[in-house]
Design a protein around this motif. Structure first.
Motif, PDB file in Angstrom:
ATOM      1  N   THR A 208       0.821  -1.215   0.000  1.00 27.74           N
ATOM      2  CA  THR A 208       0.000   0.000   0.000  1.00 27.74           C
ATOM      3  C   THR A 208       0.852   1.262   0.000  1.00 27.74           C
ATOM      4  O   THR A 208       0.525   2.249  -0.682  1.00 27.74           O
ATOM      5  CB  THR A 208      -0.916   0.013   1.238  1.00 27.74           C
TER       6      THR A 208
ATOM      7  N   ALA B 132      -3.149   3.363  -4.694  1.00 26.36           N
ATOM      8  CA  ALA B 132      -4.497   2.844  -4.460  1.00 26.36           C
ATOM      9  C   ALA B 132      -5.550   3.871  -4.815  1.00 26.36           C
ATOM     10  O   ALA B 132      -6.616   3.538  -5.362  1.00 26.36           O
ATOM     11  CB  ALA B 132      -4.643   2.403  -3.004  1.00 26.36           C
TER      12      ALA B 132
ATOM     13  N   THR C 121      -6.032  -3.402  -0.965  1.00 29.75           N
ATOM     14  CA  THR C 121      -4.612  -3.107  -0.899  1.00 29.75           C
ATOM     15  C   THR C 121      -4.048  -3.638   0.407  1.00 29.75           C
ATOM     16  O   THR C 121      -4.658  -3.488   1.467  1.00 29.75           O
ATOM     17  CB  THR C 121      -4.345  -1.597  -1.070  1.00 29.75           C
TER      18      THR C 121
END
Length: 389
Positions: free
Chosen positions: A128, A134, A148
């Motif tokens: 992430t 994301a 994520t």
């Protein structure tokens, strides 16, 4: 000019540069304009260019907001958010191993282009980081279709807060994404934002037939190869490497450098020394050549220092060698220890790259099954590793 106006100018200049470089088009152009990159950058980050004192300087939003914004919207530079798996920029200028970062825009956008994800498809992101990638995915497929995964709880906390504050609600999970696919599998796309020594088979199991996996594949010789795989009905995946990239490794896959140093130190006096003929051409100056060397000899670790000496080791940590070029330009003084003739592997890899026509990374491909991986040249029927062809 207000800081907000300055930010807008910097963002537009960044977008213009990405467009000129061929990285920003279609949905990416829209997403880049909408997603506030600055919302995902901590108030303090390390600038990735070492200063004259041997440390990486800090860009501090409070102390110098414009320098911080210039770092945020630099199209070519990542921003470092963690070193050595625990140190954060609040410690001030520091030196260490980068362990978390915000990738540069000229890495984020090409990777998302290669992923080629249609709107509404389900995406699993491994790593992430700041949450920026994301957020870009959320703009494309919708927050509910993005999962994520990040292994570091502190990074997860910051990313979740940043995503929610910016209006995005993907599923943010803490865990080791290499061991299991987290929820809502199978996915249409899997993307990794850190390099991996091997493609985890769990990613293939968690991807629909016809779906794609995009990941930086680490090498033992320097640059990673960004590989785009398609999963088939039989549970295998195959595809080509699309470009060379530089990424931090997934957590737990750090370098063996310390172990190699200990091996060299403990066996230095017992090592053999000899003069060996060898022509390596321009191997050490060419990233495609170094990638080809890894593909040919994947258990050989190789790096050349600025003085031209090659430092070699085996991935099983039984052998090492140091090869210093002699003034005649046709031979090396080689000091070695262990059962593997590492300089012979280096020389053979250089010769294989030459007789193969100096192939660049895009000619190489990868097949992954439950039994392992095979790197090939031009087609799956041409495996590259020595002894397989």
């Amino acid at each position: 000019m207000t800081d907000a106006h300055y930010r807008d100018e910097l963002k537009q200049a960044c977008a213009d540069q990405l467009t000129a470089d061929g990285h920003l088009h279609g949905w990416l152009r829209t997403a880049f304009a909408i997603v506030p990159r600055e919302a995902f950058v901590p108030d303090r980050v390390w600038w990735p260019v070492m200063g004259p004192d041997g440390t990486f300087p800090v860009r501090d939003r409070t102390a110098d907001p414009r320098a911080w914004l210039e770092a945020v919207y630099d199209p070519h530079r990542p921003l470092i958010t963690q070193m050595d798996d625990h140190l954060d920029p609040s410690a001030g200028p520091a030196a260490g191993r980068f362990s978390s970062s915000i990738s540069a825009p000229d890495i984020v956008c090409p990777m998302l282009h290669h992923l080629d994800v249609p709107g509404g498809h389900g995406v699993l992101e491994i790593g992430t980081g700041s949450g920026y990638n994301a957020a870009m995915l959320c703009e494309r497929v919708g927050s509910s279709n993005v999962i994520t995964v990040e292994i570091d709880e502190r990074i997860v906390h910051h990313a979740r807060q940043s995503l929610y504050a910016a209006g995005y609600r993907p599923h943010v999970r803490c865990g080791d994404g290499t061991r299991q696919v987290h929820g809502a599998a199978p996915f249409d796309r899997v993307i990794a934002t850190a390099s991996t020594r091997a493609i985890p088979y769990a990613w293939i199991e968690g991807t629909v037939p016809g779906g794609a996996i995009l990941a930086p594949h680490a090498t033992t010789t320097g640059p990673s190869g960004l590989v785009l795989l398609r999963v088939d009905e039989a549970g295998a995946a195959a595809g080509r490497f699309v470009e060379l990239v530089d990424f931090m490794p997934l957590r737990g896959q750090v370098s063996q450098g310390d172990a190699v140093a200990r091996l060299r130190e403990s066996t230095w006096d017992a090592a053999e020394t000899a003069t060996v003929e060898g022509d390596l051409g321009n191997l050490g100056d060419n990233r495609n050549g170094l990638f080809a060397l890894w593909a040919r000899h994947p258990t050989l670790r190789a790096a050349r220092n600025p003085e031209g000496t090659w430092w070699l080791s085996s991935t099983d940590l039984t052998s090492w060698a140091a090869a210093r070029p002699r003034p005649d330009g046709e031979s090396f003084r080689v000091k070695r220890h262990g059962p593997h003739d590492l300089f012979a592997e280096l020389a053979e890899g250089a010769e294989w790259w030459r007789v193969s026509g100096w192939p660049e990374v895009a000619r190489f491909g990868l097949t992954v099954t439950g039994e392992g991986e095979t790197v090939w040249l031009d087609s799956p029927g041409r495996p590259v590793a020595a002894g397989l062809g």
